[in-house]
Write a protein that holds these residues in place. Structure first.
Motif, PDB file in Angstrom:
ATOM      1  N   ARG A  59       1.224   6.996  -9.788  1.00 48.62           N
ATOM      2  CA  ARG A  59       0.122   6.066 -10.091  1.00 48.62           C
ATOM      3  C   ARG A  59       0.023   5.769 -11.582  1.00 48.62           C
ATOM      4  O   ARG A  59      -0.483   4.719 -11.975  1.00 48.62           O
ATOM      5  CB  ARG A  59      -1.200   6.645  -9.593  1.00 48.62           C
ATOM      6  CG  ARG A  59      -1.447   6.362  -8.131  1.00 48.62           C
ATOM      7  CD  ARG A  59      -2.716   7.014  -7.637  1.00 48.62           C
ATOM      8  NE  ARG A  59      -2.447   7.684  -6.373  1.00 48.62           N
ATOM      9  CZ  ARG A  59      -2.905   8.871  -6.022  1.00 48.62           C
ATOM     10  NH1 ARG A  59      -3.690   9.554  -6.841  1.00 48.62           N
ATOM     11  NH2 ARG A  59      -2.595   9.384  -4.867  1.00 48.62           N
TER      12      ARG A  59
ATOM     13  N   LYS B 231       0.833  -1.205   0.000  1.00 49.87           N
ATOM     14  CA  LYS B 231       0.000   0.000   0.000  1.00 49.87           C
ATOM     15  C   LYS B 231       0.865   1.252   0.000  1.00 49.87           C
ATOM     16  O   LYS B 231       0.474   2.269  -0.575  1.00 49.87           O
ATOM     17  CB  LYS B 231      -0.955  -0.009   1.189  1.00 49.87           C
ATOM     18  CG  LYS B 231      -2.100  -0.987   0.993  1.00 49.87           C
ATOM     19  CD  LYS B 231      -3.140  -0.870   2.077  1.00 49.87           C
ATOM     20  CE  LYS B 231      -4.343  -1.747   1.738  1.00 49.87           C
ATOM     21  NZ  LYS B 231      -5.376  -1.669   2.761  1.00 49.87           N
TER      22      LYS B 231
ATOM     23  N   LEU C  96      -8.881   5.181  -5.647  1.00 46.28           N
ATOM     24  CA  LEU C  96      -7.744   5.981  -5.188  1.00 46.28           C
ATOM     25  C   LEU C  96      -6.502   5.768  -6.043  1.00 46.28           C
ATOM     26  O   LEU C  96      -5.539   6.525  -5.944  1.00 46.28           O
ATOM     27  CB  LEU C  96      -7.415   5.627  -3.729  1.00 46.28           C
ATOM     28  CG  LEU C  96      -8.443   6.066  -2.690  1.00 46.28           C
ATOM     29  CD1 LEU C  96      -8.102   5.484  -1.322  1.00 46.28           C
ATOM     30  CD2 LEU C  96      -8.505   7.579  -2.605  1.00 46.28           C
ATOM     31  N   MET C  97      -6.498   4.739  -6.866  1.00 49.67           N
ATOM     32  CA  MET C  97      -5.347   4.499  -7.750  1.00 49.67           C
ATOM     33  C   MET C  97      -5.390   5.398  -8.981  1.00 49.67           C
ATOM     34  O   MET C  97      -4.497   5.364  -9.812  1.00 49.67           O
ATOM     35  CB  MET C  97      -5.308   3.027  -8.193  1.00 49.67           C
ATOM     36  CG  MET C  97      -4.884   2.056  -7.112  1.00 49.67           C
ATOM     37  SD  MET C  97      -3.264   2.449  -6.419  1.00 49.67           S
ATOM     38  CE  MET C  97      -2.170   2.044  -7.785  1.00 49.67           C
TER      39      MET C  97
ATOM     40  N   LEU D  65      -8.294   5.063   5.338  1.00 51.84           N
ATOM     41  CA  LEU D  65      -9.095   5.471   4.174  1.00 51.84           C
ATOM     42  C   LEU D  65     -10.167   4.458   3.811  1.00 51.84           C
ATOM     43  O   LEU D  65     -11.300   4.832   3.515  1.00 51.84           O
ATOM     44  CB  LEU D  65      -8.184   5.673   2.960  1.00 51.84           C
ATOM     45  CG  LEU D  65      -7.589   7.054   2.743  1.00 51.84           C
ATOM     46  CD1 LEU D  65      -6.817   7.096   1.459  1.00 51.84           C
ATOM     47  CD2 LEU D  65      -8.670   8.124   2.750  1.00 51.84           C
TER      48      LEU D  65
ATOM     49  N   PRO E  49      -5.039   8.728 -11.256  1.00 56.60           N
ATOM     50  CA  PRO E  49      -4.189   9.918 -11.209  1.00 56.60           C
ATOM     51  C   PRO E  49      -4.992  11.223 -11.156  1.00 56.60           C
ATOM     52  O   PRO E  49      -4.401  12.302 -11.102  1.00 56.60           O
ATOM     53  CB  PRO E  49      -3.388   9.823 -12.512  1.00 56.60           C
ATOM     54  CG  PRO E  49      -4.229   9.020 -13.433  1.00 56.60           C
ATOM     55  CD  PRO E  49      -5.068   8.105 -12.587  1.00 56.60           C
TER      56      PRO E  49
ATOM     57  N   LEU F 151      -2.670  -1.873  -9.836  1.00 59.85           N
ATOM     58  CA  LEU F 151      -2.835  -2.634  -8.597  1.00 59.85           C
ATOM     59  C   LEU F 151      -3.893  -3.708  -8.804  1.00 59.85           C
ATOM     60  O   LEU F 151      -5.014  -3.411  -9.210  1.00 59.85           O
ATOM     61  CB  LEU F 151      -3.253  -1.696  -7.454  1.00 59.85           C
ATOM     62  CG  LEU F 151      -3.567  -2.350  -6.117  1.00 59.85           C
ATOM     63  CD1 LEU F 151      -2.317  -2.972  -5.495  1.00 59.85           C
ATOM     64  CD2 LEU F 151      -4.167  -1.338  -5.145  1.00 59.85           C
TER      65      LEU F 151
ATOM     66  N   MET G 213       1.723   2.573 -12.328  1.00 57.72           N
ATOM     67  CA  MET G 213       1.391   1.358 -11.568  1.00 57.72           C
ATOM     68  C   MET G 213      -0.005   0.831 -11.861  1.00 57.72           C
ATOM     69  O   MET G 213      -0.917   1.599 -12.141  1.00 57.72           O
ATOM     70  CB  MET G 213       1.437   1.676 -10.064  1.00 57.72           C
ATOM     71  CG  MET G 213       2.811   1.850  -9.509  1.00 57.72           C
ATOM     72  SD  MET G 213       2.727   2.041  -7.719  1.00 57.72           S
ATOM     73  CE  MET G 213       2.408   3.788  -7.586  1.00 57.72           C
TER      74      MET G 213
ATOM     75  N   ALA H  87       1.920   1.646  -3.479  1.00 59.90           N
ATOM     76  CA  ALA H  87       0.782   2.015  -4.340  1.00 59.90           C
ATOM     77  C   ALA H  87       0.202   3.391  -4.034  1.00 59.90           C
ATOM     78  O   ALA H  87      -0.806   3.772  -4.612  1.00 59.90           O
ATOM     79  CB  ALA H  87      -0.312   0.958  -4.220  1.00 59.90           C
ATOM     80  N   THR H  88       0.801   4.119  -3.096  1.00 61.76           N
ATOM     81  CA  THR H  88       0.351   5.463  -2.687  1.00 61.76           C
ATOM     82  C   THR H  88      -0.935   5.444  -1.864  1.00 61.76           C
ATOM     83  O   THR H  88      -1.507   6.489  -1.594  1.00 61.76           O
ATOM     84  CB  THR H  88       0.148   6.451  -3.862  1.00 61.76           C
ATOM     85  OG1 THR H  88      -1.058   6.121  -4.544  1.00 61.76           O
ATOM     86  CG2 THR H  88       1.310   6.479  -4.821  1.00 61.76           C
ATOM     87  N   LEU H  89      -1.371   4.278  -1.451  1.00 56.60           N
ATOM     88  CA  LEU H  89      -2.597   4.220  -0.652  1.00 56.60           C
ATOM     89  C   LEU H  89      -2.315   4.502   0.814  1.00 56.60           C
ATOM     90  O   LEU H  89      -3.222   4.802   1.586  1.00 56.60           O
ATOM     91  CB  LEU H  89      -3.257   2.839  -0.797  1.00 56.60           C
ATOM     92  CG  LEU H  89      -3.735   2.497  -2.209  1.00 56.60           C
ATOM     93  CD1 LEU H  89      -4.211   1.061  -2.283  1.00 56.60           C
ATOM     94  CD2 LEU H  89      -4.838   3.439  -2.654  1.00 56.60           C
ATOM     95  N   LEU H  90      -1.070   4.376   1.188  1.00 52.14           N
ATOM     96  CA  LEU H  90      -0.635   4.675   2.558  1.00 52.14           C
ATOM     97  C   LEU H  90       0.590   5.564   2.482  1.00 52.14           C
ATOM     98  O   LEU H  90       1.402   5.408   1.563  1.00 52.14           O
ATOM     99  CB  LEU H  90      -0.223   3.380   3.265  1.00 52.14           C
ATOM    100  CG  LEU H  90      -1.201   2.671   4.173  1.00 52.14           C
ATOM    101  CD1 LEU H  90      -0.527   1.453   4.780  1.00 52.14           C
ATOM    102  CD2 LEU H  90      -1.708   3.578   5.269  1.00 52.14           C
TER     103      LEU H  90
ATOM    104  N   ARG I  32      -4.531   8.567   4.555  1.00 51.33           N
ATOM    105  CA  ARG I  32      -3.352   7.879   4.007  1.00 51.33           C
ATOM    106  C   ARG I  32      -2.300   7.688   5.100  1.00 51.33           C
ATOM    107  O   ARG I  32      -1.562   6.721   5.089  1.00 51.33           O
ATOM    108  CB  ARG I  32      -2.743   8.698   2.867  1.00 51.33           C
ATOM    109  CG  ARG I  32      -3.517   8.572   1.587  1.00 51.33           C
ATOM    110  CD  ARG I  32      -2.603   8.731   0.367  1.00 51.33           C
ATOM    111  NE  ARG I  32      -3.281   8.214  -0.813  1.00 51.33           N
ATOM    112  CZ  ARG I  32      -3.856   8.983  -1.724  1.00 51.33           C
ATOM    113  NH1 ARG I  32      -3.800  10.272  -1.607  1.00 51.33           N
ATOM    114  NH2 ARG I  32      -4.460   8.437  -2.762  1.00 51.33           N
ATOM    115  N   ARG I  33      -2.244   8.645   6.004  1.00 49.21           N
ATOM    116  CA  ARG I  33      -1.231   8.568   7.049  1.00 49.21           C
ATOM    117  C   ARG I  33      -1.593   7.486   8.073  1.00 49.21           C
ATOM    118  O   ARG I  33      -0.760   6.699   8.470  1.00 49.21           O
ATOM    119  CB  ARG I  33      -1.108   9.931   7.743  1.00 49.21           C
ATOM    120  CG  ARG I  33       0.234  10.139   8.409  1.00 49.21           C
ATOM    121  CD  ARG I  33       0.366  11.558   8.906  1.00 49.21           C
ATOM    122  NE  ARG I  33       0.185  12.530   7.850  1.00 49.21           N
ATOM    123  CZ  ARG I  33      -0.497  13.672   7.981  1.00 49.21           C
ATOM    124  NH1 ARG I  33      -1.063  13.983   9.119  1.00 49.21           N
ATOM    125  NH2 ARG I  33      -0.609  14.499   6.966  1.00 49.21           N
TER     126      ARG I  33
END
Lengths: 362, 268
Positions: free
Chosen positions: A107, A79, B97-98, B265, B100, A112, A110, A82-85, B260-261
């Motif tokens: 993204r 994650k 969320l994937m 989410l 762009p 996913l 990539m 994948a920029t989700l986290l 995200r942190r």
């Protein structure tokens, strides 16, 4: 704690001479105070560390498997890539794009593939779903229909393209997840347990498809998080074993088998007669004999289970002892420890306090 | 971007039409509501509320415009948060969320169908009101109507995005939203004029943009007021729109970053 088998090989992040597709450098992920024991792998005053100082480099065209027990940090690492986290520390580059600084740009490189079969619109057909995600992922209009057609055909879903998603079997839904992950023709494909909950036939088909896809597109980079070790063994060039939020081993499967102490053993089952237990050699790792167990079978024969070195020294010692006693070997079966067994031993050893990663590959 | 907007619209239209009964039943409900308002109006009589004189004195016309515009406001307020929550519970959020594309754009596009339906219902209320209950709209100033409508949508779109940000963080905020919506409906004068409220409640109501939106829309539709005559409500709605849109976009962006942190989410 395992240490590097070869002192000259410290954990590396940057292979030389080959293009790096995914670079993970000193990545840590810490969650705020979590009251219940749960997903995470280590606590620090109520804060949970899901990843600690993870470094990993994946070459372009390589397929790397992320393995580890539940809660080890595989999915968290996926994650983060994948920029989700958002990682708490360190940096991740995907095709030289920093995922924290330019997540939207990253993204674009990539795809996913998730294992969540709910992640589609159930009232829409397969084609409508893929068209929607194609637009969402900014696949050019002129390419999207052709790409969908190509993927549906490759995955054997052409005949079901107009059927609503809710009528699909679990295997078909997983194929849809693969199709969606590959819609943008990404340079990096992230698979998060792509065959979870699939029957063996569907599992094998999907693995074959991934293998063929790699053969047709050798330039693509793949990262596969899985709990199925056979899958990693069949598909991956290299595996990374994660435990307690840290990478504990990385290398090819044969290298890991070969290089890790008792993991590089052979298992022997000898059925004998005319043998006395007390005359058999005792376990002695220096002599290549790790474990010897003995039992009588129903017909009175002795069954000896032997864990010995792969070079055969331990086996020779036991056979010599049998022959010395005037005994006779009726049957001898030898097999290598499965990767599952090797994995379990590595994890069992790591259950203490992991400190540093071990690099196997040279 | 147009193609993306169309994709969202087509997706939601296809899903809505796949539930045919629910789709058509909602309009029947809307028409029945008009009947209810008509008979309440008959009971009240034309002279019962002198405070309606400002809008032509007709209760049905007053309430109908209130209900029609509030429908659009409710879509703005609730739809964004609802879309986020649905994506969390149905499992599509991670795949979304994937993308762009900026998330606030996705959020707005995911409500296009609801806005379209709301605009359709707005017109339906007026047309059915005119055809069945004698509502007179001949003097309406369409320019003013469009300006007020657009500003109302923009303003509450911002508020709705801010709400979606809260949903991302607190997950279940339905009870809080019910409280807010009820307060807004009471204070802004959806089916009765705010002038009947006690003074301190009227002052509170003046701080809610829906009060200006309803007042402006009623005067534009029922009295034919021009944009110049509606400068007050239009000006205040413009300020509210800018503030709420900024608040919504920044708030949503921050909520996504927090999610995200802390990895929340996709939790619901």
């Amino acid at each position: 704690m395992m240490t590097a088998q070869n002192g000259s090989h410290s954990p590396r992040t940057q292979p030389t001479g080959e293009a790096v597709s995914v670079l993970v450098e000193g990545v840590s992920k810490r969650y705020g105070k979590i009251k219940q024991a749960g997903q995470s792998t280590g606590s620090d005053g109520g804060r949970m560390w899901a990843l600690r100082d993870v470094s990993l480099s994946v070459r372009r065209g390589e397929m790397v498997g992320l393995l580890g027990p539940n809660g080890a940090g595989k999915t968290t690492l996926m994650k983060c890539i994948a920029t989700l986290l958002e990682a708490s520390a360190g940096r991740i580059l995907v095709e030289n794009v920093d995922v924290a600084r330019e997540p939207r740009q990253a993204r674009k490189h990539m795809g996913l593939v998730t294992c969540d079969e709910r992640s589609f619109y159930w009232r829409l057909s397969a084609r409508e779903n893929l068209r929607f995600f194609g637009a969402l992922y900014r696949v050019p209009r002129r390419d999207v229909d052709g790409r969908i057609e190509e993927l549906l055909a490759a995955l054997g879903l052409s005949g079901a393209a107009e059927r609503p998603y809710h009528s699909f079997s679990t295997g078909m839904r997983q194929k849809m997840a693969i199709a969606r992950g590959l819609l943008t023709d990404p340079r990096v494909v992230l698979y998060d347990e792509p065959t979870r909950s699939l029957d063996p036939v569907s599992t094998q088909r999907i693995r074959e498809w991934i293998r063929e896809s790699r053969a047709h597109h050798p330039e693509k980079t793949h990262i596969l998080a899985t709990n199925q070790l056979t899958e990693a063994e069949q598909l991956c060039d290299r595996v990374v074993i994660v435990n307690g939020g840290q990478i504990v081993v990385q290398g090819t499967v044969p290298e890991i088998r070969e290089r890790f102490g008792e993991a590089g053993q052979s298992l022997h089952r000898l059925v004998c007669e005319g043998v006395v237990e007390s005359e058999l050699p005792r376990a002695d790792p220096d002599a290549g004999v790790w474990e010897v167990s003995w039992e009588r079978s129903g017909d009175g024969a002795a069954v000896i289970q032997l864990v010995a070195d792969q070079r055969g020294e331990g086996l020779s010692l036991v056979l010599a002892s049998i022959l010395r006693q005037g005994g006779r070997v009726l049957r001898c079966e030898t097999r290598q420890a499965s990767f599952d067994e090797v994995f379990c031993r590595i994890i069992a050893k790591e259950q203490g306090a992991p400190e540093a990663a071990t690099e196997v590959a040279s | 971007m147009l193609r993306l907007a169309y994709s969202f619209f087509r997706r939601d239209a296809a899903i809505a039409f796949s539930y045919r009964f629910a789709f058509f039943a909602q309009f029947t409900g809307n028409i029945l509501l008009l009947g209810l308002l008509y008979y309440v109006g008959q009971m009240i009589g034309p002279q019962a509320l002198p405070s309606l004189d400002r809008y032509g004195g007709n209760f049905l016309a007053f309430a109908l415009v209130g209900v029609a515009l509030t429908d659009t406001v409710m879509v703005s307020l609730i739809s964004f948060g609802q879309q986020v929550r649905e994506a969390q519970t149905t499992g599509t959020l991670e795949a979304t969320l994937m993308s762009p594309v900026p998330l606030w754009v996705i959020l707005i596009f995911s409500s296009l169908w609801n806005y379209f339906l709301s605009a359709f219902r707005f017109v339906l209320y007026l047309v059915v009101g005119a055809l069945m209950y004698g509502l007179h709209l001949g003097q309406a100033h369409m320019g003013s109507v469009l300006i007020i409508f657009a500003l109302t949508v923009l303003c509450f779109m911002g508020a709705g995005m801010a709400w979606a940000a809260i949903v991302l963080v607190i997950k279940r905020g339905e009870a809080l939203m019910t409280l807010i919506v009820t307060a807004v409906l009471v204070l802004s004068g959806v089916i009765f004029p705010p002038s009947v409220l006690p003074g301190w409640l009227r002052s509170l109501g003046a701080l809610i943009p829906l009060t200006d939106a309803l007042d402006g829309m009623r005067i534009a539709l029922l009295q034919g007021a021009s944009p110049a005559e509606l400068a007050g409500p239009i000006g205040r709605l413009t300020v509210f729109s800018i503030v709420f849109l900024l608040l919504g976009v920044i708030g949503f962006d921050q909520a996504v970053r927090i999610g995200r942190r802390n990895g929340s989410l996709t939790q619901y």
